[in-house]
Design a protein around this motif. Structure first.
Motif, PDB file in Angstrom:
ATOM      1  N   TYR A  62      27.548  -7.965  11.499  1.00 26.62           N
ATOM      2  CA  TYR A  62      26.716  -7.279  12.489  1.00 26.62           C
ATOM      3  C   TYR A  62      26.287  -5.929  11.940  1.00 26.62           C
ATOM      4  O   TYR A  62      27.083  -5.178  11.378  1.00 26.62           O
ATOM      5  CB  TYR A  62      27.474  -7.093  13.803  1.00 26.62           C
ATOM      6  CG  TYR A  62      26.628  -6.483  14.893  1.00 26.62           C
ATOM      7  CD1 TYR A  62      25.662  -7.236  15.563  1.00 26.62           C
ATOM      8  CD2 TYR A  62      26.777  -5.144  15.251  1.00 26.62           C
ATOM      9  CE1 TYR A  62      24.868  -6.678  16.555  1.00 26.62           C
ATOM     10  CE2 TYR A  62      25.988  -4.577  16.250  1.00 26.62           C
ATOM     11  CZ  TYR A  62      25.044  -5.346  16.890  1.00 26.62           C
ATOM     12  OH  TYR A  62      24.256  -4.789  17.871  1.00 26.62           O
ATOM     13  N   SER A  68      21.466  -6.140  15.172  1.00 21.70           N
ATOM     14  CA  SER A  68      21.257  -7.564  14.926  1.00 21.70           C
ATOM     15  C   SER A  68      22.254  -8.051  13.889  1.00 21.70           C
ATOM     16  O   SER A  68      22.874  -7.258  13.171  1.00 21.70           O
ATOM     17  CB  SER A  68      19.829  -7.825  14.435  1.00 21.70           C
ATOM     18  OG  SER A  68      19.618  -7.225  13.172  1.00 21.70           O
ATOM     19  N   GLY A  87      17.587 -12.670  14.978  1.00 16.57           N
ATOM     20  CA  GLY A  87      17.432 -12.316  16.379  1.00 16.57           C
ATOM     21  C   GLY A  87      18.550 -12.918  17.213  1.00 16.57           C
ATOM     22  O   GLY A  87      19.316 -13.768  16.751  1.00 16.57           O
ATOM     23  N   ASP A  88      18.643 -12.498  18.480  1.00 20.85           N
ATOM     24  CA  ASP A  88      19.643 -13.064  19.372  1.00 20.85           C
ATOM     25  C   ASP A  88      18.957 -14.053  20.308  1.00 20.85           C
ATOM     26  O   ASP A  88      17.841 -14.493  20.049  1.00 20.85           O
ATOM     27  CB  ASP A  88      20.384 -11.959  20.130  1.00 20.85           C
ATOM     28  CG  ASP A  88      19.433 -11.050  20.899  1.00 20.85           C
ATOM     29  OD1 ASP A  88      18.294 -11.467  21.182  1.00 20.85           O
ATOM     30  OD2 ASP A  88      19.823  -9.908  21.215  1.00 20.85           O
TER      31      ASP A  88
END
Length: 355
Positions: A62, A68, A87-88
């Motif tokens: 992370y 991100s 991306g999440d």
């Protein structure tokens, strides 16, 4: 690394089930101390938003600056070596990439760089290990090299040193407080090879922050993987506490992926001066505790393009541990598809009770 045949503070990575993914609402047992939560194949054979083919991902961590997850492509042929930012959301995609370059601005590529381990230093710069030499380099946010950590000559690839080709500094992690960096050898040094059929042993380099923004090589400790396994990754989750990802591949059978916890890395004997690690007593090695054999997990509905004991498995080479509550932590694993049609880029989420 392609598997052999025949034998900073983390924050949530926000990988959740999506199309082509599945989960177990209350978790699925992965004996002895873990539960499978979900997986996602949304990155598999995809392209980043800046037009880079996504594959060969060999680490995950992370990055609190970009908020991100970030990973590294381990081989890129003649293309520039790159970090890949994710991306999440329900179907993680590669949002952008950053090329890794020498100080003079010329890019590293697959002919001279094989990125395997990745960590983010407290100042936001990136630490990347390459097993080509091997090396541990520091890169700025722009991808340009700023420095390098020293690697002992013994760890150089033969014939310069004693390391086997394509089996050097595969694992890389930084302690949550930023004081220690751990770099793990995937294979064993030639000088550590046993002559009596015993299981080979691995060395882990330990670097300590010097208080002036640099890290110095402080010591080494010894680790014994299961017979036939390599160290694919290490991830620190507390002072002296690591999760070790052991892996192997057998043609026609599939991948072996096991997780172990080490709680005494800060107390383990320094084996820097031990010439042949195979002759050292077991007290010279860190102790490990089994966390999960991923072959025991529920399949979660996953499929595999090649034979596997469990279709959820693939060539998992990246591992991150999120901050937990008490002993419970969330682990994220990412697989390296080697840009092959017979493998997948998969993110697997596992909850584990860590000692």
């Amino acid at each position: 690394m392609a598997p052999a045949v025949a034998a900073g503070v983390l924050a949530p990575l926000l990988v959740v089930p999506a199309a082509g993914a599945s989960s177990v609402p209350n978790g699925g047992n992965c004996a002895p101390r873990a539960e499978a939560v979900s997986y996602s194949d949304s990155l598999d054979k995809s392209t980043s938003k800046d037009g880079v083919a996504v594959g060969g991902l060999s680490a995950i961590t992370y990055d609190k600056v970009s908020r991100s997850s970030v990973t590294v492509i381990d081989r890129s042929g003649t293309q520039p070596a790159r970090l890949v930012f994710l991306g999440d959301g329900p179907a993680p995609q590669a949002t952008r990439t950053t090329a890794l370059k020498r100080a003079d601005g010329t890019p590293f590529d697959g002919t001279n760089f094989d990125g395997e381990g990745l960590a983010v230093l407290p100042d936001g710069t990136f630490l990347v290990s390459s097993e080509a030499e091997p090396s541990i380099r520091i890169f700025g946010r722009d991808g340009v090299q700023r420095g390098e950590l020293p690697v002992p000559e013994r760890f150089r690839v033969a014939p310069t040193g004693e390391a086997p080709e394509n089996a050097t500094l595969e694992g890389l992690t930084i302690s949550p407080d930023g004081k220690y960096v751990y770099a793990a050898m995937e294979g064993s040094l030639a000088g550590d090879a046993p002559s009596n059929g015993e299981v080979p042993r691995h060395r882990v380099l330990v670097y300590k922050a010097d208080g002036r923004g640099d890290y110095r090589l402080a010591r080494q400790f010894g680790y014994q993987a299961d017979r036939g396994n390599r160290i694919a990754e290490v991830a620190a989750y507390a002072d002296g506490r690591l999760v070790v990802l052991e892996a192997a591949f057998t043609s026609g059978v599939g991948n072996t992926v096991r997780l172990y916890a080490v709680t005494g890395a800060n107390r383990a004997p320094d084996v820097s001066a031990v010439r042949n690690l195979s002759t050292a007593g077991y007290r010279s090695l860190v102790e490990k505790q089994p966390i999960a054999d991923l072959a025991n997990c529920p399949t979660l509905g996953a499929t595999s393009p090649q034979p596997q004991l469990n279709p959820l498995l693939d060539n998992f080479e990246g591992l991150a541990v999120e901050p937990g509550h008490g002993a419970r932590h969330r682990l994220q694993l990412i697989s390296d598809d080697n840009f092959s049609a017979n493998q997948k880029t998969r993110i697997l989420t596992v909850d584990a009770r860590l000692p």
